[in-house]
Design an enzyme around this catalytic site. Structure first.
Site, PDB file in Angstrom:
ATOM      1  NE  ARG A 286      -4.135  -1.669  -0.094  1.00 55.03           N
ATOM      2  CZ  ARG A 286      -4.133  -2.727  -0.903  1.00 55.03           C
ATOM      3  NH1 ARG A 286      -3.082  -2.980  -1.662  1.00 55.03           N
ATOM      4  NH2 ARG A 286      -5.181  -3.528  -0.960  1.00 55.03           N
ATOM      5  CG  HIS A 334      -2.908  -1.047  -7.229  1.00 54.19           C
ATOM      6  ND1 HIS A 334      -3.540  -0.836  -6.028  1.00 54.19           N
ATOM      7  CD2 HIS A 334      -2.389  -2.296  -7.143  1.00 54.19           C
ATOM      8  CE1 HIS A 334      -3.406  -1.894  -5.255  1.00 54.19           C
ATOM      9  NE2 HIS A 334      -2.708  -2.802  -5.921  1.00 54.19           N
TER      10      HIS A 334
END
Length: 386
Positions: A286, A334
């Site tokens: 993250r 991502h």
């Protein structure tokens, strides 16, 4: 009838559907730990290998949901009080989101969603949901644990090699018509013999360690729950009691830890000051685990030789995010867990969870994060409510 609100990333700019370069994908029946892949009842609503993670792909859910009298709303518009997401959230029974294009279910949003019963992550990682608020409001949180773990692990290996071998700049020289051998190799090293360490050795972290073992690197790890002695012996792992001990000795550091309040900004100036000069940092966990500006400074000063990340905060990252232009970076949007292969599994898992939810059947414990007002299943070992 239930209202299912699904937030997915936008379609390809070249149009949907794309022209697929392969006709099929390998059939996977179980994961390395023996867990079986998702097994929904009836047809999937898509062909494995198709792009289903975008708005028009709809995770292949429309045929199932409409056949059972449910309403499906799909959007990529998720941010701001006037977003399509906020408009439909107030009377949604189920919210589906992806880590790659997360609909942030804050405590404020959950409080407004009076009918919300299930927050479902299509993929792995439910930190975009305020888990404490979800538990307090009786919202079940679930995700498809292990569905794209290997997809992410492969991405990590790619990033490691790209940074250490200086692949990205070398490729750009070739694209630009150059033959700048000295420029390319002046930052290129062999991976062999280096020390690689992962902070977090769960499903993804352990898969990375297994894939790097054949490269003859020295493998290190830090994990709250130590791995079994036989696994340590098999891979020749060196365990560290603290993250600080690990980062001091490793040439390549991989972040694979979950994000919760106590780990936010974990890799900050203090931690970066402890790493070996010229270390490489990989982050597919993250973005908020890292102090954004501290990473930039470390690359500019040479404390870090490179940073490759697949995760940002917020997501999508603004155009002026400094990680887009900082030196020696290997950033990607991502995408690590949203390969077409991974999509087939997490879309099938989404359908399985929905079927269990609507039919009143138990959701697999490995898919549960919050249930019955508390952490449950995988969530109990992976997250904290504070």
């Amino acid at each position: 009838m239930a209202k299912v609100l699904c937030v997915l990333y936008p379609d390809p700019v070249t149009g949907y559907p794309p022209r697929y370069v392969r006709d099929d994908i390998p059939v996977i029946t179980q994961y390395p730990n023996g867990q079986t892949v998702p097994s929904p009842q009836g047809p999937l609503g898509f062909k494995p290998g198709e792009l289903v993670g975008c708005v028009s792909g709809e995770l292949g859910l429309r045929s199932y949901l409409e056949a059972h009298g449910h309403q499906l709303v799909v959007t990529s518009d998720k941010d701001g009080a006037d977003s399509t997401f906020d408009k439909h959230l107030v009377d949604a029974d189920v919210v589906i989101s992806q880590p790659f294009w997360p609909a942030y279910l804050t405590a404020e949003r959950i409080a407004k969603a009076k009918k919300l019963k299930l927050a479902l992550t299509a993929g792995i990682g439910s930190d975009h949901v305020d888990l404490k608020a979800a538990a307090a409001h009786g919202v079940t949180v679930a995700e498809e644990t292990f569905s794209n773990s290997i997809s992410v692990a492969e991405h990590v290996v790619m990033m490691v090699l790209s940074l250490v071998r200086n692949y990205l700049p070398a490729h750009q020289y070739a694209v630009n018509g150059g033959w700048n051998i000295a420029d390319c190799v002046s930052r290129s090293y062999d991976l062999e013999g280096m020390h690689f360490g992962t902070l977090g050795a769960g499903r993804i972290g352990l898969a990375v360690l297994r894939r790097l073992k054949p490269f003859d690197v020295k493998l290190h790890y830090y994990q709250r729950h130590r791995l079994a002695p036989e696994v340590e012996a098999e891979l020749g792992l060196i365990h560290h009691e603290t993250p600080e001990d690990l980062v001091k000795v490793c040439d390549i550091i991989n972040l694979q830890m979950p994000l919760y309040p106590s780990t936010e900004g974990f890799f900050n100036e203090r931690m970066l000051s402890l790493v070996k000069r010229g270390a490489y940092l990989i982050n597919t966990a993250r973005g908020a685990l890292c102090d954004r500006d501290a990473i930039v400074k470390a690359l500019e000063s040479g404390q870090l030789a490179g940073y490759a990340g697949d995760v940002w905060f917020p997501q999508p990252a603004p155009v002026d995010h400094p990680w887009r232009t900082m030196p020696y970076n290997g950033m990607t949007p991502h995408i690590s867990g949203s390969s077409l292969s991974g999509q087939a599994r997490y879309a099938a898992g989404t359908l399985e969870i929905l079927q269990c939810f609507f039919e009143g059947k138990p959701i697999r414990p490995e898919y549960l994060i919050v249930d019955g007002g508390n952490l449950a299943g995988t969530g109990a070992s992976s997250y904290k409510l504070s």
